[in-house]
Design a protein around this motif. Sequence first.
Motif, short mmCIF file in Angstrom:
data_model
loop_
_atom_site.label_atom_id
_atom_site.label_comp_id
_atom_site.label_asym_id
_atom_site.label_seq_id
_atom_site.Cartn_x
_atom_site.Cartn_y
_atom_site.Cartn_z
N VAL A 14 -5.00 19.15 20.26
CA VAL A 14 -5.54 17.98 19.56
C VAL A 14 -4.42 17.11 19.00
CG1 VAL A 14 -6.97 17.23 17.62
CG2 VAL A 14 -7.69 19.19 19.02
N ALA A 15 -3.35 17.73 18.55
CA ALA A 15 -2.23 16.97 17.98
C ALA A 15 -1.35 16.34 19.06
CB ALA A 15 -1.38 17.87 17.09
N GLY A 16 -1.51 16.81 20.30
CA GLY A 16 -0.73 16.25 21.39
C GLY A 16 0.72 16.73 21.40
N VAL A 17 0.93 17.98 20.96
CA VAL A 17 2.28 18.55 20.95
C VAL A 17 2.23 19.92 21.63
CG1 VAL A 17 2.92 17.31 18.84
CG2 VAL A 17 1.98 19.64 18.67
N SER A 18 3.41 20.51 21.84
CA SER A 18 3.46 21.86 22.40
C SER A 18 3.10 22.88 21.33
CB SER A 18 4.86 22.16 22.94
OG SER A 18 5.79 22.26 21.88
N LYS A 19 2.77 24.10 21.77
CA LYS A 19 2.48 25.16 20.81
C LYS A 19 3.70 25.46 19.94
CE LYS A 19 0.32 28.92 21.82
NZ LYS A 19 -0.09 30.17 22.51
N ALA A 20 4.89 25.42 20.56
CA ALA A 20 6.11 25.70 19.80
C ALA A 20 6.30 24.68 18.69
CB ALA A 20 7.31 25.74 20.73
N THR A 21 6.07 23.39 19.02
CA THR A 21 6.20 22.34 18.01
C THR A 21 5.14 22.48 16.92
OG1 THR A 21 7.19 20.80 19.59
CG2 THR A 21 6.16 19.84 17.64
N ALA A 22 3.91 22.80 17.33
CA ALA A 22 2.84 22.99 16.35
C ALA A 22 3.19 24.12 15.39
CB ALA A 22 1.53 23.27 17.06
N SER A 23 3.72 25.22 15.94
CA SER A 23 4.09 26.35 15.09
C SER A 23 5.19 25.98 14.10
CB SER A 23 4.54 27.52 15.98
OG SER A 23 5.00 28.59 15.19
N ARG A 24 6.21 25.27 14.59
CA ARG A 24 7.30 24.87 13.70
C ARG A 24 6.81 23.91 12.61
NH1 ARG A 24 10.45 25.12 18.53
NH2 ARG A 24 10.08 22.93 19.00
N ALA A 25 5.92 22.99 13.00
CA ALA A 25 5.42 22.02 12.03
C ALA A 25 4.61 22.70 10.93
CB ALA A 25 4.57 20.97 12.73
N ILE A 26 3.76 23.62 11.31
CA ILE A 26 2.92 24.31 10.34
C ILE A 26 3.75 25.19 9.42
CG2 ILE A 26 1.14 26.10 10.12
CD1 ILE A 26 -0.15 24.86 12.66
N ASN A 27 4.77 25.83 10.00
CA ASN A 27 5.59 26.75 9.21
C ASN A 27 6.74 26.07 8.48
OD1 ASN A 27 4.08 28.94 10.10
ND2 ASN A 27 5.33 29.19 11.94
N GLY A 28 6.93 24.76 8.73
CA GLY A 28 8.05 24.07 8.10
C GLY A 28 9.39 24.50 8.64
N ALA A 29 9.41 24.95 9.91
CA ALA A 29 10.66 25.42 10.51
C ALA A 29 11.51 24.25 10.96
CB ALA A 29 10.35 26.35 11.68
N TYR A 30 12.75 24.56 11.29
CA TYR A 30 13.72 23.54 11.71
C TYR A 30 13.27 22.88 13.01
CZ TYR A 30 18.32 21.47 12.51
OH TYR A 30 19.35 20.60 12.69
N GLY A 31 13.49 21.57 13.12
CA GLY A 31 13.31 20.92 14.41
C GLY A 31 12.12 20.00 14.54
N THR A 32 11.39 19.73 13.45
CA THR A 32 10.30 18.76 13.51
C THR A 32 10.50 17.74 12.39
OG1 THR A 32 8.91 20.18 12.12
CG2 THR A 32 8.62 20.36 14.51
N SER A 33 10.17 16.50 12.69
CA SER A 33 10.33 15.43 11.71
C SER A 33 9.19 15.49 10.69
CB SER A 33 10.30 14.08 12.41
OG SER A 33 9.01 13.83 12.93
N PRO A 34 9.37 14.89 9.52
CA PRO A 34 8.28 14.85 8.53
C PRO A 34 7.00 14.24 9.09
CG PRO A 34 10.35 14.19 7.51
CD PRO A 34 10.61 14.30 8.98
N THR A 35 7.15 13.22 9.94
CA THR A 35 5.96 12.58 10.52
C THR A 35 5.18 13.55 11.38
OG1 THR A 35 7.06 10.42 10.52
CG2 THR A 35 5.16 10.69 11.98
N VAL A 36 5.90 14.29 12.23
CA VAL A 36 5.23 15.26 13.10
C VAL A 36 4.61 16.38 12.27
CG1 VAL A 36 5.60 17.01 14.89
CG2 VAL A 36 6.64 14.74 15.11
N ARG A 37 5.35 16.87 11.27
CA ARG A 37 4.79 17.94 10.42
C ARG A 37 3.50 17.49 9.75
NH1 ARG A 37 10.25 18.95 8.99
NH2 ARG A 37 10.04 17.76 7.05
N ASP A 38 3.51 16.28 9.17
CA ASP A 38 2.31 15.79 8.49
C ASP A 38 1.14 15.64 9.46
OD1 ASP A 38 3.75 15.70 6.16
OD2 ASP A 38 4.07 13.52 6.19
N HIS A 39 1.44 15.13 10.67
CA HIS A 39 0.39 14.93 11.67
C HIS A 39 -0.23 16.26 12.09
CE1 HIS A 39 -1.79 13.62 15.18
NE2 HIS A 39 -0.98 14.30 16.00
N VAL A 40 0.63 17.23 12.41
CA VAL A 40 0.13 18.53 12.88
C VAL A 40 -0.64 19.24 11.78
CG1 VAL A 40 0.81 20.83 13.67
CG2 VAL A 40 1.92 18.79 14.63
N ARG A 41 -0.13 19.20 10.56
CA ARG A 41 -0.82 19.86 9.46
C ARG A 41 -2.15 19.20 9.16
NH1 ARG A 41 4.40 20.88 5.43
NH2 ARG A 41 5.30 22.61 6.66
#
Length: 320
Positions: A14-41
Amino acid sequence: MERRHPTLADVARVAGVSKATASRAINGAYGTSPTVRDHVRSVAARLGFAPHVAARALATGRGGPHRRDRIEVLIVDPDPAAMSAKPFYGRVLAGAMRALGGENLSLEVRRVAAAPSDEDDAPFGRLLINLPGAAGAALARRSRTVALGRSAPGVVFVAPDNDSGGSQAAAHLVATGRARIGAVFGPSTPCADERRAKFLRVMAGAGLSVAAVDGDFTRSTAYAATRELLRREPELDAVFAACDVTAMGVLRALRETGRRVPHDVAVVGFDGSALAEAADLSSVYMPVEEEAASAVRRLLDPALPPAGRLPTTLTVRGSS
């Protein structure tokens, strides 16, 4: 019927990202921008996705949402002794660690005998060594990827100037009057193929043929290959070895068959490792540490310009 709980795959779709990116965004891990993190969350909250921390930690073995993300150095090499027998890999790790500096990322090293299939638990980034093009492209679709040496089209790579290195080795042997040339080349990897092709072109341009055998960057195979070369061409007066480890096997075979180096047979290697200095071996130096550091910097910041080909330089020592 019980309502199905949304999964990480649902959030990613639904967010239009990979599972790896979704996981990093939700967990606040390195490698995602604030915009992507906010969108995925936001998507996760809308779908009602609630990650189960304990289950995720058990599944990954990495301790839940506060774990450090990782860069994987993935090496394809069938030699079980590769990590201890080949200085190249140690130099790669030294350069990679230097580039990581104070980043909150761990470095994971994995040697496999053959290219792995795609995996679900993709790291933040991968540094690929000896990966066939198709396999490299498949892994690049899962996470940030940089290859050491050419890979598939579209896969970013960093590589030494193998053409120049092969040319320098050949020109040196020609200039020193060697005329009956042998070579123990490497396996068919992009870097080995490049140095082989240029070495042969320079020799052909000088009107010289090359008695060549293929090796695998191991000392034992190079030893056997050199013995075979000497049976076929007993008057050889020079051998080009595709790497310094290969050169160690060449030198042993020459010594055991009574050939004096460099009086009877000159030897030139490729890598410029500590082995070359210890063995008084002429060798083409590759800036391996800088190659690996440049690759890791590109993983950390894909906006960096391509590193280009890194220079190689022949150091002449007592073997030639």
